[in-house]
Write an enzyme that holds these catalytic residues in place. Structure first.
Site, PDB file in Angstrom:
ATOM      1  N   GLY A 105      -1.907  -6.942   1.416  1.00  0.00           N
ATOM      2  CA  GLY A 105      -3.081  -6.304   0.836  1.00  0.00           C
ATOM      3  C   GLY A 105      -4.383  -7.063   1.019  1.00  0.00           C
TER       4      GLY A 105
ATOM      5  N   ASN B 162       5.801   1.892   2.467  1.00  0.00           N
ATOM      6  CA  ASN B 162       5.909   1.551   1.048  1.00  0.00           C
ATOM      7  C   ASN B 162       4.630   2.037   0.370  1.00  0.00           C
ATOM      8  OD1 ASN B 162       6.164   0.431  -1.456  1.00  0.00           O
ATOM      9  ND2 ASN B 162       6.059  -1.708  -0.785  1.00  0.00           N
ATOM     10  N   TRP B 163       4.761   3.182  -0.308  1.00  0.00           N
ATOM     11  CA  TRP B 163       3.560   3.787  -0.904  1.00  0.00           C
ATOM     12  C   TRP B 163       3.120   3.078  -2.183  1.00  0.00           C
ATOM     13  CZ3 TRP B 163       4.924   9.751  -0.423  1.00  0.00           C
ATOM     14  CH2 TRP B 163       4.774  10.127   0.918  1.00  0.00           C
ATOM     15  N   LYS B 164       3.947   2.153  -2.677  1.00  0.00           N
ATOM     16  CA  LYS B 164       3.640   1.436  -3.930  1.00  0.00           C
ATOM     17  C   LYS B 164       3.278   2.449  -5.024  1.00  0.00           C
ATOM     18  CE  LYS B 164       2.477  -2.589  -1.205  1.00  0.00           C
ATOM     19  NZ  LYS B 164       1.683  -3.776  -0.999  1.00  0.00           N
TER      20      LYS B 164
ATOM     21  N   GLU C 230       5.306  -8.244  -5.150  1.00  0.00           N
ATOM     22  CA  GLU C 230       4.637  -7.657  -6.327  1.00  0.00           C
ATOM     23  C   GLU C 230       5.611  -7.525  -7.498  1.00  0.00           C
ATOM     24  OE1 GLU C 230       3.076  -4.313  -4.182  1.00  0.00           O
ATOM     25  OE2 GLU C 230       1.636  -5.627  -3.193  1.00  0.00           O
TER      26      GLU C 230
ATOM     27  N   SER D 207      -0.561  -6.417   5.810  1.00  0.00           N
ATOM     28  CA  SER D 207      -1.786  -5.960   6.472  1.00  0.00           C
ATOM     29  C   SER D 207      -1.540  -5.420   7.878  1.00  0.00           C
ATOM     30  CB  SER D 207      -2.824  -7.085   6.491  1.00  0.00           C
ATOM     31  OG  SER D 207      -3.173  -7.445   5.160  1.00  0.00           O
TER      32      SER D 207
ATOM     33  N   GLU E 179       7.555 -10.893   4.591  1.00  0.00           N
ATOM     34  CA  GLU E 179       6.215 -10.521   4.116  1.00  0.00           C
ATOM     35  C   GLU E 179       5.529 -11.753   3.535  1.00  0.00           C
ATOM     36  OE1 GLU E 179       5.679  -6.055   3.272  1.00  0.00           O
ATOM     37  OE2 GLU E 179       6.379  -6.985   1.443  1.00  0.00           O
TER      38      GLU E 179
ATOM     39  N   HIS F 291      10.314  -7.457  -3.592  1.00  0.00           N
ATOM     40  CA  HIS F 291       8.925  -7.425  -3.109  1.00  0.00           C
ATOM     41  C   HIS F 291       8.104  -8.431  -3.918  1.00  0.00           C
ATOM     42  CE1 HIS F 291       4.940  -6.044  -2.082  1.00  0.00           C
ATOM     43  NE2 HIS F 291       5.468  -5.396  -1.081  1.00  0.00           N
TER      44      HIS F 291
HETATM   45  P1  13P Z   1      -0.161  -3.966   2.986  1.00  0.00           P
HETATM   46  O1  13P Z   1       0.300  -3.313   4.273  1.00  0.00           O
HETATM   47  O2  13P Z   1      -1.046  -3.092   2.183  1.00  0.00           O
HETATM   48  O3  13P Z   1      -0.697  -5.335   3.235  1.00  0.00           O
HETATM   49  O4  13P Z   1       1.153  -4.151   2.097  1.00  0.00           O
HETATM   50  C1  13P Z   1       2.266  -4.730   2.676  1.00  0.00           C
HETATM   51  C2  13P Z   1       3.394  -4.567   1.765  1.00  0.00           C
HETATM   52  O5  13P Z   1       3.421  -5.143   0.698  1.00  0.00           O
HETATM   53  C3  13P Z   1       4.478  -3.671   2.169  1.00  0.00           C
HETATM   54  O6  13P Z   1       5.566  -3.798   1.333  1.00  0.00           O
END
Ligand code: 13P
Length: 254
Positions: free
Chosen positions: A174, A9-11, A98, A213, A168, A96
């Protein structure tokens, strides 16, 4: 047979130059990936078509990070599941944390999106997880149940057939603080058992992946757990070297 789905997931990251370089390295190695692994790249929407052109004839799949709750119409700035399908998307990340936090997505909206994605025969990757406060007050299971039940209410008892659930924990995303793999195993079991109460076929075939993470140092500890069927990876998926390391570890475990 255990199968792992490893999703990048490159966000909100990437540009044409870095993506092109990343995919060149990934494609070079893709023919050696174990067939037991499903590898998915979920770039920002604007790069979906670009990425698809690169991975089209490989064993790497295309994922999207979000989709609108409508299929067509006067909804300026949105992208629909139909459009995603048209440009080669197979998996769609939904719910997600976010999106829940920064875009006010609630369980009801997420369930509507889930329903649309399923109707189009795309595969939802439904993200669920507890907040730090919920964890500290022993409300993890309660929180997960609410998030799962809202999907069952809208889409019916068979909702989770041919879907992926990403566990998650919000406090882990993050932060560099990953969950304890043994605890993740227990939570994944809980998720599968909860779904089994409604439909045993869904539960038997359900893929539950972990996200939060993840990096090449903790990958093995997660994937060794019998009910961890893959990983949803944020920042560690942004560098091709690190992502390839993670894929290799998964290949070696299977
Ligand atoms: P991180 O791996 O940066 O903690 O992010 C996890 C995430 O939100 C994947 O969707």
């Amino acid at each position: 047979m255990k199968k792992n789905i490893i999703v990048a997931n490159w966000k909100l990251n990437g540009d044409i130059k870095t993506i092109s370089c990343y995919l060149t390295y990934l494609k070079l190695r893709s023919s050696s990936f174990s067939k037991k692994n499903i590898i998915v790249i979920a770039p920002p929407t604007v790069f979906l078509e670009r990425v698809y052109k690169d991975i089209n004839n490989t064993n790497i799949c295309l994922g999207a990070q979000n989709v609108d709750v409508n299929l067509t119409g006067a909804f300026t700035g949105e992208n629909s599941a139909l459009m995603m399908k048209d440009v080669g998307v197979k998996y769609i990340i939904l719910g997600h944390s976010e999106r829940r936090l920064f875009h006010n997505e609630n369980n009801e909206i997420i369930a509507k999106k889930f329903s649309l994605v399923k109707k189009l025969n795309l595969i939802p990757i439904l993200c669920i997880g507890e907040t730090e406060i919920e964890k500290k007050s022993n409300k993890t299971e309660k929180s997960l149940k609410i998030q799962l039940k809202s999907i069952l209410n809208v889409c019916g008892e068979k909702a989770f057939r041919n879907t992926v659930i990403a566990y998650e924990p919000v406090w882990s995303i993050g932060t560099g603080i990953s969950a304890d793999p043994k605890n993740v195993q227990l939570i994944h079991q809980f998720i599968k058992n909860y779904i089994k109460k409604y439909d045993s076929v869904s539960a038997e075939n359900l893929i539950v992946q972990y996200g939060g993470s993840v990096n090449s140092l903790n990958t093995e500890n997660f994937l060794k757990q019998p009910d961890v069927n893959g990983l949803l990876i944020g920042s560690a998926s942004l560098k091709h070297e690190e992502f390839l390391k993670i894929i290799k570890i998964s290949d070696n475990i299977l």
